[in-house]
Design an enzyme around this catalytic site. Structure first.
Site, PDB file in Angstrom:
ATOM      1  N   GLY A   1       0.769  -1.236   0.000  1.00 53.02           N
ATOM      2  CA  GLY A   1       0.000   0.000   0.000  1.00 53.02           C
ATOM      3  C   GLY A   1       0.800   1.286   0.000  1.00 53.02           C
ATOM      4  O   GLY A   1       0.230   2.366   0.150  1.00 53.02           O
TER       5      GLY A   1
ATOM      6  N   TRP B   1       2.324   2.985  -2.421  1.00 47.27           N
ATOM      7  CA  TRP B   1       1.944   3.929  -3.480  1.00 47.27           C
ATOM      8  C   TRP B   1       0.528   4.441  -3.269  1.00 47.27           C
ATOM      9  O   TRP B   1       0.246   5.609  -3.508  1.00 47.27           O
ATOM     10  CB  TRP B   1       2.070   3.255  -4.845  1.00 47.27           C
TER      11      TRP B   1
ATOM     12  N   ASP C   1      -4.417  -5.994  -6.108  1.00 47.85           N
ATOM     13  CA  ASP C   1      -3.275  -6.899  -5.963  1.00 47.85           C
ATOM     14  C   ASP C   1      -3.792  -8.310  -5.722  1.00 47.85           C
ATOM     15  O   ASP C   1      -4.900  -8.483  -5.209  1.00 47.85           O
ATOM     16  CB  ASP C   1      -2.374  -6.469  -4.794  1.00 47.85           C
TER      17      ASP C   1
ATOM     18  N   ASP D   1       3.486  -0.737 -10.056  1.00 49.54           N
ATOM     19  CA  ASP D   1       4.795  -1.027  -9.470  1.00 49.54           C
ATOM     20  C   ASP D   1       4.966  -2.543  -9.366  1.00 49.54           C
ATOM     21  O   ASP D   1       5.652  -3.045  -8.485  1.00 49.54           O
ATOM     22  CB  ASP D   1       4.908  -0.369  -8.086  1.00 49.54           C
TER      23      ASP D   1
ATOM     24  N   LYS E   1       6.703   0.483 -13.591  1.00 47.15           N
ATOM     25  CA  LYS E   1       8.052  -0.021 -13.354  1.00 47.15           C
ATOM     26  C   LYS E   1       8.367  -1.060 -14.423  1.00 47.15           C
ATOM     27  O   LYS E   1       7.599  -1.997 -14.645  1.00 47.15           O
ATOM     28  CB  LYS E   1       8.152  -0.656 -11.966  1.00 47.15           C
TER      29      LYS E   1
END
Length: 225
Positions: free
Chosen positions: A79, A81, A99, A140, A180
């Site tokens: 968590g 970000w 997620d 990410d 990313k």
């Protein structure tokens, strides 16, 4: 569609607790991790992950967030970000985090657990938007690393391809995408693909990104739609 672990790997182990019976290699990694100044800073600042400082640096440079924005955070657990995004967009904004792993609740964040490559999870994300346009999709994500680039790199590129696919489904013209990406096979082709879909693409390497890591962040702006 194949399942892939999609959480980022900077935060899930930020707790200072150490496991007994760790190997010398893992013990060395743990020592490096807990001695890391960004890990220590995250404890002081109340962030769930050292990855928060990557996003803070990116926001400072590229002005990612505005009040009232709608943001999708892929690979969100634990968590870090989402915390930054929720603070920046404020109560009038919307942050949808997703997620495979569980994530403790965060104020101002709607969390959807599951593999977003599955139709039901994608539908849940779209339902949470309730027709609201998305300003920023960010990822990410990273796969569980084996240490073998021939395995890890294709898995990492698979995840960012899926993130881009979701961005194309949810972003209006002019929207932004942040991901990313690990440098290696497939990177140049992915960069070319981004440049075809967005008017501007820049590469960033925040200070909190470890120097030895092949990770960089690609910020794509001005979605062509």
């Amino acid at each position: 569609m194949a399942r892939s672990t999609s959480s980022n790997h900077d935060g899930a182990s930020d707790s200072p607790r150490r496991q007994r019976g760790a190997s010398k290699t893992s013990a060395g990694w743990l020592k490096e991790h807990f001695d890391d100044r960004f890990v220590q800073q995250s404890w002081q600042d109340g962030y769930r992950s050292r990855a928060s400082y990557k996003l803070l640096a990116l926001d400072e440079k590229d002005r990612l967030f505005k009040r009232g924005m709608s943001v999708i955070d892929l690979g969100a657990a634990p968590g870090g970000w989402s915390q930054v995004a929720a603070d920046r967009v404020g109560p009038e904004g919307l942050v949808i985090a997703s997620d495979i792993l569980e994530m403790d609740a965060l104020a101002g964040v709607e969390f959807i657990q599951g593999d977003f490559t599955e139709e039901a999870v994608l539908e849940s994300i779209l339902a949470a938007l309730d027709g609201r346009p998305v300003d920023l999709v960010m990822s990410d994500m990273a796969p569980n690393m084996s240490g073998m680039s021939a395995i890890d790199q294709p898995q990492a590129m698979y995840l960012v391809e899926l993130a881009l696919d979701l961005a194309r489904q949810t972003l209006p013209p002019g929207g932004r995408f942040l991901a990313k990406v690990f440098q290696g096979e497939g990177f140049d082709a992915y960069l070319k693909e981004l440049r075809e879909s967005f008017t501007k693409v820049v590469t960033r390497k925040p200070e909190a990104s470890r120097a030895r890591s092949r990770e960089v962040y690609l910020l794509a702006e001005g979605y062509r739609g």
